[in-house]
Design an enzyme around this catalytic site. Structure first.
Site, PDB file in Angstrom:
ATOM      1  N   ASP A  19       1.091  -1.196  -0.009  1.00 35.94           N
ATOM      2  CA  ASP A  19       0.139   0.025   0.031  1.00 35.94           C
ATOM      3  C   ASP A  19       0.900   1.112   0.009  1.00 35.94           C
ATOM      4  O   ASP A  19       1.943   1.082   0.275  1.00 35.94           O
ATOM      5  CB  ASP A  19      -0.829  -0.234   1.396  1.00 35.94           C
ATOM      6  CG  ASP A  19      -1.876   1.018   1.339  1.00 35.94           C
ATOM      7  OD1 ASP A  19      -2.133   1.434   0.409  1.00 35.94           O
ATOM      8  OD2 ASP A  19      -2.041   1.603   2.649  1.00 35.94           O
ATOM      9  N   ASP A  21      -0.078   5.208   0.645  1.00 34.81           N
ATOM     10  CA  ASP A  21      -0.071   6.189   2.152  1.00 34.81           C
ATOM     11  C   ASP A  21      -0.085   5.357   3.406  1.00 34.81           C
ATOM     12  O   ASP A  21      -0.942   4.341   3.580  1.00 34.81           O
ATOM     13  CB  ASP A  21      -1.589   6.815   1.957  1.00 34.81           C
ATOM     14  CG  ASP A  21      -1.277   7.746   0.615  1.00 34.81           C
ATOM     15  OD1 ASP A  21      -0.373   8.284   0.270  1.00 34.81           O
ATOM     16  OD2 ASP A  21      -2.416   7.949  -0.018  1.00 34.81           O
TER      17      ASP A  21
END
Ligand SMILES: [Zn+2]
Length: 186
Positions: A19, A21
């Site tokens: 992922d 952020d």
């Protein structure tokens, strides 16, 4: 689903899904909206260098609903993407591919995590075996997407998150990406 490939072929057979952020950079409650708002974690950049040294190809899988919420312009979206690729290369790492969902939850798209669609698309492109591949995110939606795709899942602890919340996710939780990479890719 937005699919960016640095190359249609990986250099090796080992991959990791990440992922963006909260894993590469600090997350923000009001969304990370442009490159100036991307505060990279130094340990994450170290981790990306270690991954390249281990010949593990990095694939980013990220929900970016700020785009269709009208908070992130396409120029800023690609500015963040290009900036991420550049920062990682500067640190000695490399991003092989990135898949993004620009949709809002109410659009009920097929790609938004916890859907495994973006992970599965990357698996088809590169011939990745999900059961041999880790996904590291920072939310349960990441863990859910990883599990639905058949991947191994690990999580980064979010700022201020309690031990109980970490334990509830039922997967290994690490304080940052470097700890995660050193442990799961050892
Ligand atoms: Zn989507």
């Amino acid at each position: 689903m937005i699919v960016w490939l640095d190359s249609p072929e990986a250099q090796g057979r080992n991959f990791i899904f990440l992922d963006r952020d909260g894993v590469f950079n600090e997350n923000r409650p009001d969304y990370v909206k442009n490159f100036q708002e991307m505060k990279f974690h130094p340990e994450a950049l170290d981790a990306l260098r270690v991954l390249k040294e281990k010949n593990i190809s990095v694939i980013v899988v990220s929900n970016q609903s700020g785009v269709n919420r009208g908070l992130i312009s396409w120029d800023d979206f690609w500015g963040m993407h290009d900036g991420m690729v550049r920062e990682v290369e500067k640190a000695g790492g490399r991003i092989l591919a990135a898949l993004y969902c620009p949709h809002r939850p109410d659009e009920n798209c097929e790609c938004r995590k916890p859907s495994p669609a973006m992970i599965l698309a990357a698996c088809r492109i590169y011939g990745i075996i999900p059961a041999a591949t880790w996904f590291v995110g920072d939310y349960d939606s990441d863990v859910e997407a990883a599990k639905q795709a058949g991947c191994l899942a690990a999580r980064i602890r979010r700022p201020g998150e309690s031990d109980e919340d970490c334990a509830r996710s039922g997967v290994p939780v690490f304080s940052n990406l470097l700890d995660a990479v050193l442990s799961i890719c050892g």
